[in-house]
Design a protein around this motif. Structure first.
Motif, PDB file in Angstrom:
ATOM      1  N   TRP A  17     -10.925 108.632  79.412  1.00 53.00           N
ATOM      2  CA  TRP A  17     -10.461 107.379  78.774  1.00 53.00           C
ATOM      3  C   TRP A  17     -11.099 106.197  79.494  1.00 53.00           C
ATOM      4  O   TRP A  17     -11.768 105.373  78.908  1.00 53.00           O
ATOM      5  CB  TRP A  17      -8.930 107.303  78.839  1.00 53.00           C
ATOM      6  N   ARG A  44     -11.307 100.698  85.015  1.00 52.00           N
ATOM      7  CA  ARG A  44     -10.758 100.568  83.655  1.00 52.00           C
ATOM      8  C   ARG A  44     -10.988  99.158  83.126  1.00 52.00           C
ATOM      9  O   ARG A  44     -10.280  98.689  82.251  1.00 52.00           O
ATOM     10  CB  ARG A  44      -9.280 100.965  83.627  1.00 52.00           C
ATOM     11  N   ARG A  67       5.662 103.534  80.851  1.00 51.80           N
ATOM     12  CA  ARG A  67       4.436 103.570  81.656  1.00 51.80           C
ATOM     13  C   ARG A  67       4.392 104.898  82.389  1.00 51.80           C
ATOM     14  O   ARG A  67       5.085 105.095  83.397  1.00 51.80           O
ATOM     15  CB  ARG A  67       4.430 102.406  82.653  1.00 51.80           C
ATOM     16  N   ALA A  85       0.589  91.875  78.717  1.00 53.07           N
ATOM     17  CA  ALA A  85      -0.703  92.082  79.394  1.00 53.07           C
ATOM     18  C   ALA A  85      -1.599  92.979  78.566  1.00 53.07           C
ATOM     19  O   ALA A  85      -1.130  93.772  77.756  1.00 53.07           O
ATOM     20  CB  ALA A  85      -0.473  92.708  80.760  1.00 53.07           C
ATOM     21  N   LEU A  87      -5.955  94.724  78.388  1.00 51.24           N
ATOM     22  CA  LEU A  87      -7.299  94.869  78.951  1.00 51.24           C
ATOM     23  C   LEU A  87      -8.257  93.934  78.224  1.00 51.24           C
ATOM     24  O   LEU A  87      -8.115  93.694  77.024  1.00 51.24           O
ATOM     25  CB  LEU A  87      -7.750  96.322  78.819  1.00 51.24           C
ATOM     26  N   GLU A 100      -3.519  89.362  72.966  1.00 48.76           N
ATOM     27  CA  GLU A 100      -2.435  90.249  73.424  1.00 48.76           C
ATOM     28  C   GLU A 100      -1.070  89.606  73.207  1.00 48.76           C
ATOM     29  O   GLU A 100      -0.099  90.294  72.893  1.00 48.76           O
ATOM     30  CB  GLU A 100      -2.616  90.587  74.910  1.00 48.76           C
ATOM     31  N   GLU A 104       1.559  91.721  71.177  1.00 54.08           N
ATOM     32  CA  GLU A 104       2.678  92.329  71.909  1.00 54.08           C
ATOM     33  C   GLU A 104       3.975  91.542  71.773  1.00 54.08           C
ATOM     34  O   GLU A 104       5.053  92.139  71.731  1.00 54.08           O
ATOM     35  CB  GLU A 104       2.319  92.489  73.399  1.00 54.08           C
ATOM     36  N   GLU A 127     -10.120  96.966  88.916  1.00 50.74           N
ATOM     37  CA  GLU A 127      -9.615  95.908  88.043  1.00 50.74           C
ATOM     38  C   GLU A 127      -9.249  94.590  88.726  1.00 50.74           C
ATOM     39  O   GLU A 127      -8.544  94.564  89.716  1.00 50.74           O
ATOM     40  CB  GLU A 127      -8.359  96.416  87.329  1.00 50.74           C
ATOM     41  N   LEU A 129      -7.233  91.108  87.663  1.00 51.59           N
ATOM     42  CA  LEU A 129      -6.304  90.620  86.640  1.00 51.59           C
ATOM     43  C   LEU A 129      -6.305  89.094  86.637  1.00 51.59           C
ATOM     44  O   LEU A 129      -6.209  88.471  87.700  1.00 51.59           O
ATOM     45  CB  LEU A 129      -4.882  91.076  86.972  1.00 51.59           C
ATOM     46  N   GLU A 151      -2.625 102.218  68.447  1.00 52.88           N
ATOM     47  CA  GLU A 151      -2.782 102.468  69.891  1.00 52.88           C
ATOM     48  C   GLU A 151      -1.520 103.083  70.478  1.00 52.88           C
ATOM     49  O   GLU A 151      -1.376 103.182  71.694  1.00 52.88           O
ATOM     50  CB  GLU A 151      -3.138 101.172  70.627  1.00 52.88           C
ATOM     51  N   GLU A 153       1.376 101.904  70.785  1.00 53.35           N
ATOM     52  CA  GLU A 153       2.132 101.002  71.649  1.00 53.35           C
ATOM     53  C   GLU A 153       3.513 100.811  71.035  1.00 53.35           C
ATOM     54  O   GLU A 153       3.632 100.526  69.846  1.00 53.35           O
ATOM     55  CB  GLU A 153       1.408  99.655  71.773  1.00 53.35           C
ATOM     56  N   LYS A 178       2.598  91.976  88.864  1.00 57.35           N
ATOM     57  CA  LYS A 178       2.113  90.774  88.173  1.00 57.35           C
ATOM     58  C   LYS A 178       3.277  89.960  87.613  1.00 57.35           C
ATOM     59  O   LYS A 178       3.234  88.730  87.559  1.00 57.35           O
ATOM     60  CB  LYS A 178       1.111  91.149  87.065  1.00 57.35           C
TER      61      LYS A 178
HETATM   62  N1  LIG Z   1      -4.954 107.836  74.509  1.00 56.72           N
HETATM   63  C1  LIG Z   1      -4.941 107.138  75.637  1.00 56.72           C
HETATM   64  N2  LIG Z   1      -4.540 105.866  75.593  1.00 56.72           N
HETATM   65  C2  LIG Z   1      -4.541 105.169  76.731  1.00 56.72           C
HETATM   66  C3  LIG Z   1      -4.904 105.728  77.969  1.00 56.72           C
HETATM   67  N3  LIG Z   1      -4.784 104.762  78.916  1.00 56.72           N
HETATM   68  C4  LIG Z   1      -4.347 103.678  78.291  1.00 56.72           C
HETATM   69  N4  LIG Z   1      -4.195 103.899  76.972  1.00 56.72           N
HETATM   70  C5  LIG Z   1      -3.750 102.981  75.950  1.00 56.72           C
HETATM   71  O1  LIG Z   1      -4.621 101.871  75.875  1.00 56.72           O
HETATM   72  C6  LIG Z   1      -3.890 100.706  75.462  1.00 56.72           C
HETATM   73  C7  LIG Z   1      -4.166  99.553  76.402  1.00 56.72           C
HETATM   74  O2  LIG Z   1      -3.318  98.506  76.052  1.00 56.72           O
HETATM   75  P1  LIG Z   1      -3.480  97.045  76.648  1.00 56.72           P
HETATM   76  O3  LIG Z   1      -2.286  96.252  76.212  1.00 56.72           O
HETATM   77  O4  LIG Z   1      -4.844  96.515  76.367  1.00 56.72           O
HETATM   78  O5  LIG Z   1      -3.445  97.284  78.224  1.00 56.72           O
HETATM   79  P2  LIG Z   1      -2.207  97.568  79.125  1.00 56.72           P
HETATM   80  O6  LIG Z   1      -2.046  99.022  79.304  1.00 56.72           O
HETATM   81  O7  LIG Z   1      -1.012  96.773  78.715  1.00 56.72           O
HETATM   82  O8  LIG Z   1      -2.725  97.001  80.490  1.00 56.72           O
HETATM   83  C8  LIG Z   1      -2.250  95.808  81.063  1.00 56.72           C
HETATM   84  O9  LIG Z   1      -1.289  96.083  81.987  1.00 56.72           O
HETATM   85  C9  LIG Z   1      -1.752  96.948  83.020  1.00 56.72           C
HETATM   86  C10 LIG Z   1      -0.597  97.385  83.878  1.00 56.72           C
HETATM   87  O10 LIG Z   1      -0.064  96.316  84.601  1.00 56.72           O
HETATM   88  C11 LIG Z   1      -2.857  96.282  83.774  1.00 56.72           C
HETATM   89  O11 LIG Z   1      -3.359  97.153  84.738  1.00 56.72           O
HETATM   90  C12 LIG Z   1      -3.951  95.881  82.829  1.00 56.72           C
HETATM   91  O12 LIG Z   1      -4.878  95.051  83.473  1.00 56.72           O
HETATM   92  C13 LIG Z   1      -3.422  95.112  81.696  1.00 56.72           C
HETATM   93  O13 LIG Z   1      -3.024  93.853  82.154  1.00 56.72           O
HETATM   94  C14 LIG Z   1      -2.431 101.090  75.467  1.00 56.72           C
HETATM   95  O14 LIG Z   1      -2.033 101.331  74.147  1.00 56.72           O
HETATM   96  C15 LIG Z   1      -2.395 102.344  76.295  1.00 56.72           C
HETATM   97  O15 LIG Z   1      -1.342 103.184  75.969  1.00 56.72           O
HETATM   98  C16 LIG Z   1      -5.317 107.100  77.995  1.00 56.72           C
HETATM   99  O16 LIG Z   1      -5.642 107.667  79.038  1.00 56.72           O
HETATM  100  N5  LIG Z   1      -5.305 107.749  76.793  1.00 56.72           N
END
Ligand SMILES: Nc1nc2c(ncn2[C@@H]2O[C@H](COP(=O)(O)OP(=O)(O)O[C@H]3O[C@H](CO)[C@@H](O)[C@H](O)[C@@H]3O)[C@@H](O)[C@H]2O)c(=O)[nH]1
Ligand SMILES: [Mg+2]
Length: 192
Positions: A17, A44, A67, A85, A87, A100, A104, A127, A129, A151, A153, A178
């Motif tokens: 991923w 990431r 999480r 938050a 990416l 976002e 969200e 990373e 932030l 996604e 979510e 954060k």
């Molecule tokens: N299938 C799959 N999905 C993934 C994987 N890892 C992450 N995802 C999905 O990828 C999406 C990323 O969503 P974002 O809203 O862009 O990112 P985030 O996970 O909220 O990350 C934020 O918070 C993190 C934790 O504090 C931060 O580390 C990151 O910088 C960011 O701010 C989410 O739907 C998550 O479930 C994986 O290994 N497999």
């Protein structure tokens, strides 16, 4: 640029991923001798996060979601309260956080202010932030939020009195770094 570091080799240990790298490098010590070291780094990309606040109501907007990494490390339910938050993907931090915020939380904010740039786990995660704050008003709500369905979510949107959220830090109900930093920013700067 650091003249004391010379990258020799980068191996990709996992590219599923995100990317886990093993980097071999020479490190020149203070006495001039050179050591070869290896470290793993999980790449990431970079991210952005935002705390929405309303000074009239003395409220803030947070999110709650599952999480997995916290679940396998002692968080019994795996649910974590966090600021919104995401990416960066190809976006710059400000465009990312506006997108976002809409996805969200459902709020379309006007002004956003960047307050910090932070490395959250500098020994293992690449990373950086970008942390933002923004004022919100009830009429800025344009959808229910909750994140993107494709996604997977499932994000719950929480509107809380600032004082209550601030008290959730010492009780351990808020454990996300954060989020703690941004709540403290509002307090330190007398915004709420
Ligand atoms: N299938 C799959 N999905 C993934 C994987 N890892 C992450 N995802 C999905 O990828 C999406 C990323 O969503 P974002 O809203 O862009 O990112 P985030 O996970 O909220 O990350 C934020 O918070 C993190 C934790 O504090 C931060 O580390 C990151 O910088 C960011 O701010 C989410 O739907 C998550 O479930 C994986 O290994 N497999
Ligand atoms: Mg997110």
């Amino acid at each position: 640029m650091n003249n004391n570091i010379n990258i020799l080799q980068t191996d990709i240990l996992s590219n599923n991923w995100y990317i886990l790298k093993k980097v071999t490098y020479e490190y020149r010590m203070k006495d001039g001798s050179v050591q070869v070291q290896q470290r793993e780094a999980y790449d990431r990309g970079n991210g952005a996060a935002i705390l929405l606040y309303n000074t009239n109501q003395q409220t803030i907007i947070l999110t709650r979601q599952f999480r997995l990494p916290t679940y396998i490390n002692g968080n019994e339910t795996g649910m974590l309260i966090e600021v919104c938050a995401g990416l960066l993907d190809a976006d710059n931090p400000e465009d990312c956080i506006r997108r976002e915020t809409e996805e969200e939380t459902g709020y379309k904010v006007s002004e956003v202010k960047k307050v910090y740039e932070v490395y959250m786990s500098p020994g293992s995660v690449t990373e950086k932030l970008y942390l933002f704050i923004a004022a919100y008003e009830p009429q800025m709500k344009i959808n229910d939020g909750g994140g993107l369905e494709h996604e997977q979510e499932n994000i719950e949107v929480l509107e809380l009195p600032f004082e209550k959220a601030f008290q959730m830090i010492p009780t351990g109900e808020i454990q996300d770094a954060k989020t703690i930093m941004l709540l403290q920013y509002l307090r330190l700067n007398s915004i709420l």
